[in-house]
Motif scaffolding. Structure first.
Motif, PDB file in Angstrom:
ATOM      1  N   ASN A  51      41.807 110.245  18.445  1.00 18.41           N
ATOM      2  CA  ASN A  51      40.856 109.431  18.757  1.00 18.41           C
ATOM      3  C   ASN A  51      41.347 108.016  18.438  1.00 18.41           C
ATOM      4  O   ASN A  51      41.152 107.122  17.433  1.00 18.41           O
ATOM      5  N   PRO A  52      42.120 107.408  19.610  1.00 19.20           N
ATOM      6  CA  PRO A  52      42.959 106.215  19.397  1.00 19.20           C
ATOM      7  C   PRO A  52      42.007 105.029  19.548  1.00 19.20           C
ATOM      8  O   PRO A  52      40.688 105.268  20.010  1.00 19.20           O
ATOM      9  N   ASP A  53      42.667 103.891  18.946  1.00 19.57           N
ATOM     10  CA  ASP A  53      41.491 102.689  19.035  1.00 19.57           C
ATOM     11  C   ASP A  53      41.788 102.026  20.394  1.00 19.57           C
ATOM     12  O   ASP A  53      42.736 101.266  20.605  1.00 19.57           O
ATOM     13  N   ILE A  54      40.791 102.255  21.284  1.00 15.11           N
ATOM     14  CA  ILE A  54      40.835 101.603  22.570  1.00 15.11           C
ATOM     15  C   ILE A  54      40.068 100.401  22.765  1.00 15.11           C
ATOM     16  O   ILE A  54      38.794 100.512  22.624  1.00 15.11           O
ATOM     17  N   PRO A  55      40.691  99.312  23.300  1.00 19.32           N
ATOM     18  CA  PRO A  55      39.738  98.013  23.527  1.00 19.32           C
ATOM     19  C   PRO A  55      38.593  98.316  24.608  1.00 19.32           C
ATOM     20  O   PRO A  55      39.077  99.368  25.536  1.00 19.32           O
ATOM     21  N   ASN A  56      37.371  97.778  24.359  1.00 18.55           N
ATOM     22  CA  ASN A  56      36.391  97.751  25.260  1.00 18.55           C
ATOM     23  C   ASN A  56      36.523  97.560  26.761  1.00 18.55           C
ATOM     24  O   ASN A  56      36.119  98.139  27.557  1.00 18.55           O
ATOM     25  N   ASN A  57      37.550  96.746  27.117  1.00 18.79           N
ATOM     26  CA  ASN A  57      37.805  96.280  28.379  1.00 18.79           C
ATOM     27  C   ASN A  57      38.993  97.152  28.914  1.00 18.79           C
ATOM     28  O   ASN A  57      39.340  97.033  30.119  1.00 18.79           O
ATOM     29  N   SER A  90      46.826 101.813  26.259  1.00 21.05           N
ATOM     30  CA  SER A  90      45.657 101.289  27.021  1.00 21.05           C
ATOM     31  C   SER A  90      46.000 100.204  28.063  1.00 21.05           C
ATOM     32  O   SER A  90      46.764  99.410  27.838  1.00 21.05           O
ATOM     33  N   TYR A  91      45.281 100.190  29.059  1.00 20.02           N
ATOM     34  CA  TYR A  91      45.744  99.165  30.141  1.00 20.02           C
ATOM     35  C   TYR A  91      44.254  98.882  31.056  1.00 20.02           C
ATOM     36  O   TYR A  91      43.306  99.527  30.813  1.00 20.02           O
ATOM     37  N   THR A  92      44.477  97.912  31.697  1.00 24.24           N
ATOM     38  CA  THR A  92      43.330  97.244  32.730  1.00 24.24           C
ATOM     39  C   THR A  92      43.958  97.123  33.904  1.00 24.24           C
ATOM     40  O   THR A  92      45.002  96.652  34.095  1.00 24.24           O
ATOM     41  N   ASN A  93      43.132  97.719  34.944  1.00 20.83           N
ATOM     42  CA  ASN A  93      43.632  97.886  36.230  1.00 20.83           C
ATOM     43  C   ASN A  93      44.110  96.682  36.979  1.00 20.83           C
ATOM     44  O   ASN A  93      45.123  96.742  37.711  1.00 20.83           O
ATOM     45  N   GLU A  94      43.280  95.638  37.107  1.00 16.67           N
ATOM     46  CA  GLU A  94      43.629  94.764  37.620  1.00 16.67           C
ATOM     47  C   GLU A  94      42.987  93.116  37.366  1.00 16.67           C
ATOM     48  O   GLU A  94      41.740  93.271  36.918  1.00 16.67           O
ATOM     49  N   ASN A  95      43.688  92.344  37.148  1.00 15.79           N
ATOM     50  CA  ASN A  95      43.066  90.823  36.630  1.00 15.79           C
ATOM     51  C   ASN A  95      43.640  89.844  37.374  1.00 15.79           C
ATOM     52  O   ASN A  95      45.091  89.844  37.716  1.00 15.79           O
ATOM     53  N   THR A  96      42.802  88.676  37.789  1.00 13.13           N
ATOM     54  CA  THR A  96      43.603  87.532  38.431  1.00 13.13           C
ATOM     55  C   THR A  96      43.616  86.483  37.634  1.00 13.13           C
ATOM     56  O   THR A  96      42.448  85.972  36.913  1.00 13.13           O
ATOM     57  N   VAL A  97      44.649  85.680  37.445  1.00 16.99           N
ATOM     58  CA  VAL A  97      44.841  84.607  36.499  1.00 16.99           C
ATOM     59  C   VAL A  97      45.222  83.445  37.177  1.00 16.99           C
ATOM     60  O   VAL A  97      46.026  83.320  37.911  1.00 16.99           O
TER      61      VAL A  97
END
Length: 237
Positions: free
Chosen positions: A207-213, A163-170
């Protein structure tokens, strides 16, 4: 453990850009790009940007795997995962004689390049084209996902879900990139080995365990032990 270094990637300009574009235009099969990076690596931001650009191509499956071994440099990478570090070391033992580095780009689990050197990335893409990946059809359903996999793959392969998140600025206050505000694309949140597969044509209900974000998932079929990738698919939420 292998040798760990940071690599400063020289910008290769328009020649590298054209070579990458030409290579991608000749292949509509899935292409898996795994970038091993760290927020504490001063030479990584150009590679992080390049992965964001390449991920705009429909057939590219981009995964930014943030490693843990630079976390001692006064800053802990907010996306670092120990499984990313271990996955890179498996690649290092098989592809680069035990040498791992950041930013390292692995193409289709087969070819290695310095992720910020565009001409080198183009070469790795071109070499990986010789081993075309099969597509995986991924459909969402209530409580999980349905996968359709083609026959013709090797016996003793593994089905792995990222699983991945598309874009984050840190904002990074300390370390080699201290004081910078950097944007990361396709940062991996989780990796789960779902099943073994004998290579016959079939459908999986998972049914993988996918983080909510999470913003999407990538499905990889790879040879046992994290070796060559044989098939891939993705689903954006």
């Amino acid at each position: 453990v292998g040798t760990i270094i940071a690599v400063h990637g020289a910008w290769s300009g328009q020649i590298g850009n054209r070579a990458i574009a030409d290579t991608l235009s000749k292949n509509d099969a899935p292409i898996v790009l795994e970038l091993f990076t760290s927020q504490s690596c001063y030479s990584c931001p150009p590679a992080d940007t390049l992965l964001g650009d390449l991920g705009q191509n429909d057939n590219v499956i981009p995964l930014s795997c943030h490693v843990t071994y630079w976390n001692h440099l006064n800053w802990k990478d907010t996306f670092s995962q120990e499984f990313c570090t271990q996955r890179q070391r498996v690649y290092g033992s098989r592809i680069t004689n035990g040498r791992v580095f950041t930013p390292q780009l692995i193409v289709n689990g087969r070819e290695s390049a310095v992720g910020s050197r565009r001409s080198e990335v183009a070469t790795a893409l071109r070499k990986a084209n010789a081993s075309t990946l099969k597509p995986i059809n991924v459909k969402e359903r209530a409580g999980g996902y349905d996968l359709s996999l083609q026959k013709g793959l090797n016996d003793h392969v593994e089905l792995v879900v990222f699983s991945y998140t598309n874009e984050n600025t840190v904002t990074i206050p300390r370390g080699e990139n201290g004081g910078k505000r950097l944007t990361y694309h396709y940062s991996v949140l989780s990796m789960e080995r779902i099943a073994d597969w004998d290579g016959a044509e079939r459908e999986f209900k998972i049914n993988p365990d996918i983080p909510n974000n999470a913003d999407g998932i990538a499905i990889l079929v790879q040879e046992a032990g994290g070796k060559h990738i044989l098939a891939a698919g993705k689903l954006d939420f």
